[in-house]
Design a protein around this motif. Structure first.
Motif, PDB file in Angstrom:
ATOM      1  N   MET A 120      20.028  -5.491   2.249  1.00  0.00           N
ATOM      2  CA  MET A 120      20.644  -5.879   0.686  1.00  0.00           C
ATOM      3  C   MET A 120      20.390  -4.922  -0.221  1.00  0.00           C
ATOM      4  O   MET A 120      19.518  -4.453  -0.287  1.00  0.00           O
ATOM      5  CB  MET A 120      20.402  -7.309   0.176  1.00  0.00           C
ATOM      6  N   ARG A 121      21.366  -4.205  -0.748  1.00  0.00           N
ATOM      7  CA  ARG A 121      21.452  -2.868  -1.763  1.00  0.00           C
ATOM      8  C   ARG A 121      20.894  -3.638  -3.047  1.00  0.00           C
ATOM      9  O   ARG A 121      21.105  -4.577  -3.582  1.00  0.00           O
ATOM     10  CB  ARG A 121      22.464  -2.382  -2.042  1.00  0.00           C
ATOM     11  N   ASP A 122      19.705  -3.129  -3.399  1.00  0.00           N
ATOM     12  CA  ASP A 122      19.029  -3.626  -4.693  1.00  0.00           C
ATOM     13  C   ASP A 122      18.574  -2.555  -5.651  1.00  0.00           C
ATOM     14  O   ASP A 122      17.474  -1.902  -5.448  1.00  0.00           O
ATOM     15  CB  ASP A 122      17.727  -4.447  -4.308  1.00  0.00           C
ATOM     16  N   PRO A 123      19.152  -2.426  -6.656  1.00  0.00           N
ATOM     17  CA  PRO A 123      19.002  -1.384  -7.675  1.00  0.00           C
ATOM     18  C   PRO A 123      17.747  -1.577  -8.539  1.00  0.00           C
ATOM     19  O   PRO A 123      17.277  -0.762  -9.352  1.00  0.00           O
ATOM     20  CB  PRO A 123      20.352  -1.134  -8.526  1.00  0.00           C
ATOM     21  N   GLN A 142      17.269 -12.507 -18.599  1.00  0.00           N
ATOM     22  CA  GLN A 142      16.896 -11.522 -17.817  1.00  0.00           C
ATOM     23  C   GLN A 142      17.223 -12.016 -16.381  1.00  0.00           C
ATOM     24  O   GLN A 142      17.930 -10.944 -15.715  1.00  0.00           O
ATOM     25  CB  GLN A 142      15.334 -11.192 -17.877  1.00  0.00           C
ATOM     26  N   VAL A 143      17.059 -12.932 -16.177  1.00  0.00           N
ATOM     27  CA  VAL A 143      17.329 -13.511 -14.429  1.00  0.00           C
ATOM     28  C   VAL A 143      19.090 -13.324 -14.333  1.00  0.00           C
ATOM     29  O   VAL A 143      19.616 -12.924 -13.478  1.00  0.00           O
ATOM     30  CB  VAL A 143      17.055 -14.899 -14.346  1.00  0.00           C
ATOM     31  N   ASP A 144      19.719 -13.774 -15.451  1.00  0.00           N
ATOM     32  CA  ASP A 144      21.119 -13.527 -15.403  1.00  0.00           C
ATOM     33  C   ASP A 144      21.711 -12.298 -15.226  1.00  0.00           C
ATOM     34  O   ASP A 144      22.472 -11.736 -14.308  1.00  0.00           O
ATOM     35  CB  ASP A 144      21.952 -14.070 -16.802  1.00  0.00           C
ATOM     36  N   ALA A 145      21.122 -11.277 -16.004  1.00  0.00           N
ATOM     37  CA  ALA A 145      21.227  -9.915 -15.693  1.00  0.00           C
ATOM     38  C   ALA A 145      21.013  -9.328 -14.260  1.00  0.00           C
ATOM     39  O   ALA A 145      21.785  -8.717 -13.762  1.00  0.00           O
ATOM     40  CB  ALA A 145      20.782  -8.882 -17.055  1.00  0.00           C
ATOM     41  N   SER A 146      19.741  -9.850 -13.979  1.00  0.00           N
ATOM     42  CA  SER A 146      19.495  -9.505 -12.653  1.00  0.00           C
ATOM     43  C   SER A 146      20.414 -10.029 -11.608  1.00  0.00           C
ATOM     44  O   SER A 146      20.618  -9.109 -10.557  1.00  0.00           O
ATOM     45  CB  SER A 146      18.079 -10.180 -12.154  1.00  0.00           C
ATOM     46  N   ILE A 147      20.916 -11.040 -11.645  1.00  0.00           N
ATOM     47  CA  ILE A 147      21.728 -11.724 -10.789  1.00  0.00           C
ATOM     48  C   ILE A 147      23.163 -10.890 -10.698  1.00  0.00           C
ATOM     49  O   ILE A 147      23.732 -10.257  -9.623  1.00  0.00           O
ATOM     50  CB  ILE A 147      21.977 -13.298 -10.997  1.00  0.00           C
ATOM     51  N   LEU A 170      22.807  -7.474  -9.211  1.00  0.00           N
ATOM     52  CA  LEU A 170      22.898  -7.627  -7.683  1.00  0.00           C
ATOM     53  C   LEU A 170      23.958  -7.802  -7.018  1.00  0.00           C
ATOM     54  O   LEU A 170      24.355  -7.298  -6.073  1.00  0.00           O
ATOM     55  CB  LEU A 170      21.783  -8.577  -7.601  1.00  0.00           C
ATOM     56  N   LEU A 171      24.935  -8.572  -7.966  1.00  0.00           N
ATOM     57  CA  LEU A 171      26.216  -9.019  -7.356  1.00  0.00           C
ATOM     58  C   LEU A 171      27.219  -7.755  -7.507  1.00  0.00           C
ATOM     59  O   LEU A 171      28.031  -7.725  -6.599  1.00  0.00           O
ATOM     60  CB  LEU A 171      26.680 -10.259  -8.282  1.00  0.00           C
ATOM     61  N   ALA A 172      26.824  -7.081  -8.409  1.00  0.00           N
ATOM     62  CA  ALA A 172      27.692  -5.923  -8.669  1.00  0.00           C
ATOM     63  C   ALA A 172      27.746  -4.778  -7.388  1.00  0.00           C
ATOM     64  O   ALA A 172      28.625  -4.291  -6.776  1.00  0.00           O
ATOM     65  CB  ALA A 172      27.437  -5.117  -9.775  1.00  0.00           C
ATOM     66  N   ASP A 173      26.262  -4.766  -7.000  1.00  0.00           N
ATOM     67  CA  ASP A 173      26.240  -4.001  -5.650  1.00  0.00           C
ATOM     68  C   ASP A 173      26.499  -4.737  -4.406  1.00  0.00           C
ATOM     69  O   ASP A 173      26.655  -4.063  -3.335  1.00  0.00           O
ATOM     70  CB  ASP A 173      24.752  -3.224  -5.772  1.00  0.00           C
ATOM     71  N   ASN A 174      26.564  -5.896  -4.454  1.00  0.00           N
ATOM     72  CA  ASN A 174      26.596  -6.686  -3.160  1.00  0.00           C
ATOM     73  C   ASN A 174      27.428  -7.845  -3.468  1.00  0.00           C
ATOM     74  O   ASN A 174      27.137  -8.941  -3.398  1.00  0.00           O
ATOM     75  CB  ASN A 174      25.181  -7.146  -2.584  1.00  0.00           C
ATOM     76  N   THR A 217      25.476 -14.241  -0.331  1.00  0.00           N
ATOM     77  CA  THR A 217      25.097 -15.946  -0.508  1.00  0.00           C
ATOM     78  C   THR A 217      24.045 -16.097  -1.409  1.00  0.00           C
ATOM     79  O   THR A 217      23.163 -15.337  -1.850  1.00  0.00           O
ATOM     80  CB  THR A 217      24.809 -16.309   1.037  1.00  0.00           C
ATOM     81  N   ALA A 218      24.160 -17.444  -2.013  1.00  0.00           N
ATOM     82  CA  ALA A 218      22.965 -17.797  -3.119  1.00  0.00           C
ATOM     83  C   ALA A 218      21.563 -17.721  -2.421  1.00  0.00           C
ATOM     84  O   ALA A 218      20.804 -17.446  -3.172  1.00  0.00           O
ATOM     85  CB  ALA A 218      23.365 -19.215  -3.424  1.00  0.00           C
ATOM     86  N   SER A 219      21.495 -18.137  -1.054  1.00  0.00           N
ATOM     87  CA  SER A 219      20.237 -18.034  -0.653  1.00  0.00           C
ATOM     88  C   SER A 219      19.758 -16.739  -0.599  1.00  0.00           C
ATOM     89  O   SER A 219      18.465 -16.371  -0.960  1.00  0.00           O
ATOM     90  CB  SER A 219      20.334 -18.591   0.538  1.00  0.00           C
ATOM     91  N   ALA A 220      20.626 -15.651  -0.317  1.00  0.00           N
ATOM     92  CA  ALA A 220      20.143 -14.466   0.032  1.00  0.00           C
ATOM     93  C   ALA A 220      19.787 -13.743  -1.324  1.00  0.00           C
ATOM     94  O   ALA A 220      18.805 -13.186  -1.431  1.00  0.00           O
ATOM     95  CB  ALA A 220      21.288 -13.423   0.598  1.00  0.00           C
ATOM     96  N   LEU A 221      20.510 -13.911  -2.292  1.00  0.00           N
ATOM     97  CA  LEU A 221      20.336 -13.649  -3.631  1.00  0.00           C
ATOM     98  C   LEU A 221      19.085 -14.239  -4.052  1.00  0.00           C
ATOM     99  O   LEU A 221      18.015 -13.571  -4.655  1.00  0.00           O
ATOM    100  CB  LEU A 221      21.299 -14.258  -4.529  1.00  0.00           C
ATOM    101  N   GLY A 222      18.553 -15.452  -3.795  1.00  0.00           N
ATOM    102  CA  GLY A 222      17.549 -16.004  -4.195  1.00  0.00           C
ATOM    103  C   GLY A 222      16.148 -15.261  -3.505  1.00  0.00           C
ATOM    104  O   GLY A 222      15.096 -15.090  -4.204  1.00  0.00           O
ATOM    105  N   ARG A 223      16.274 -15.023  -2.105  1.00  0.00           N
ATOM    106  CA  ARG A 223      15.330 -14.331  -1.279  1.00  0.00           C
ATOM    107  C   ARG A 223      15.086 -13.247  -2.093  1.00  0.00           C
ATOM    108  O   ARG A 223      13.951 -12.709  -2.179  1.00  0.00           O
ATOM    109  CB  ARG A 223      15.762 -14.336  -0.065  1.00  0.00           C
ATOM    110  N   GLN A 224      16.055 -12.235  -2.576  1.00  0.00           N
ATOM    111  CA  GLN A 224      15.880 -11.070  -3.099  1.00  0.00           C
ATOM    112  C   GLN A 224      15.087 -11.158  -4.337  1.00  0.00           C
ATOM    113  O   GLN A 224      14.260 -10.222  -4.516  1.00  0.00           O
ATOM    114  CB  GLN A 224      17.063 -10.418  -3.287  1.00  0.00           C
ATOM    115  N   LEU A 225      15.422 -12.018  -5.134  1.00  0.00           N
ATOM    116  CA  LEU A 225      14.878 -12.432  -6.336  1.00  0.00           C
ATOM    117  C   LEU A 225      13.489 -12.938  -6.379  1.00  0.00           C
ATOM    118  O   LEU A 225      13.087 -13.245  -7.469  1.00  0.00           O
ATOM    119  CB  LEU A 225      15.946 -12.862  -7.476  1.00  0.00           C
ATOM    120  N   ASP A 226      13.104 -13.406  -5.119  1.00  0.00           N
ATOM    121  CA  ASP A 226      12.079 -14.551  -5.378  1.00  0.00           C
ATOM    122  C   ASP A 226      12.353 -15.691  -6.214  1.00  0.00           C
ATOM    123  O   ASP A 226      11.463 -16.060  -6.827  1.00  0.00           O
ATOM    124  CB  ASP A 226      11.060 -13.623  -5.641  1.00  0.00           C
TER     125      ASP A 226
END
Lengths: 136, 136
Positions: free
Chosen positions: A1-4, B35-40, B43-47, B51-60
């Motif tokens: 997963m691409r992560d900037p 901040q969390v909103d912006a992170s999401i 991340l969504l812009a590039d990916n 899935t929600a799970s994958a997003l959560g894993r990436q952001l801990d």
DNA sequence: TATGGATTGCTATGATCAACAACAATCGCT
DNA sequence: AGCGATTGTTGTTGATCATAGCAATCCATA
């Protein structure tokens, strides 16, 4: 997963702080201490008879939020209060508080040296000065 | 008041993270973002379609805690869900979400460059690599 | 193809933490 | 003597995070 995100220093700063804080919390938990508790004890060791307000200012903790913090430490027999005047009270470590503080300091010293050890040698000496510039 | 704490890199790390996070929060608050909103969103812009799970894993962030987060963004019309299979759903920015994401990125880019500017030049390039070593 | 373990999204709950407003008592300066 | 600032405190609120549990679905393998 691409992560900037990790390319942003501010983001890495937050992640690094979280990761290291979790580590230290776990270690201090072994002697029933939290990070704030240890901070207070260390500060008290160097500054006997300071006031709760002054402590809060130094640690950026509001007066109101110091109350339950200090109450816990007092109930645990680690600190004692002595009246300075009609409205202020001086805080100091008890004998037991001093012992606990020493244990905490050993844990923290080890934690800090291991933390620095994880930083590549060529960057190591730059970490603290760089961080200082961000909040001092 | 004598304060031994700032000489600990770990302590300065936490303080620096808090100070900068408060700053960024205030700036993002101007466009109703956290901040969390912006992170999401970033991340969504590039990916797209992750899935929600994958997003959560990436952001801990734990799966359970992603739910109200995503719900807020969805209610605000910034993200949309499309079913991938019977149990997973892909997340993507809406048009409005992309616009908000762009605004957030402008704010963040400015924030990050100002953050780096505060670090003395001789330490600047060492900050990110040093931080990376602490959590990656 | 059947089945068991892993994964996903979600509900619900509790703990912790920091911010905020308010208050009485006291201090310190003029 | 009086007034603004300070201290310690109460009480409340919102945000954040961990945990446990659950039904539905998936996927790999026997």
């Amino acid at each position: 997963m691409r992560d900037p995100l990790p390319s942003y220093p501010g983001y890495s700063l937050r992640r690094a702080a979280n990761a290291t804080a979790a580590d230290l919390s776990a270690r201090l938990g072994a002697i029933g201490m939290k990070q704030v508790d240890a901070s207070i004890l260390l500060l008290l060791a160097d500054n006997p008879e300071v006031t709760a307000s002054a402590l809060g200012r130094q640690l950026d903790i509001q007066r109101a939020n110091m109350v339950p913090l200090l109450k816990r430490l007092e109930d645990a027999g680690l600190i004692a209060r002595t009246p300075i005047d009609g409205k202020s009270q001086g805080l100091a470590l008890t004998e037991e508080g001093r012992e606990t503080m020493t244990k905490a300091r050993v844990i923290i010293d080890r934690f800090e040296s291991e933390l620095l050890a994880r930083v590549p040698a060529e960057h190591r000496d730059h970490l603290l000065p760089a961080l200082d510039a961000l909040w001092r």
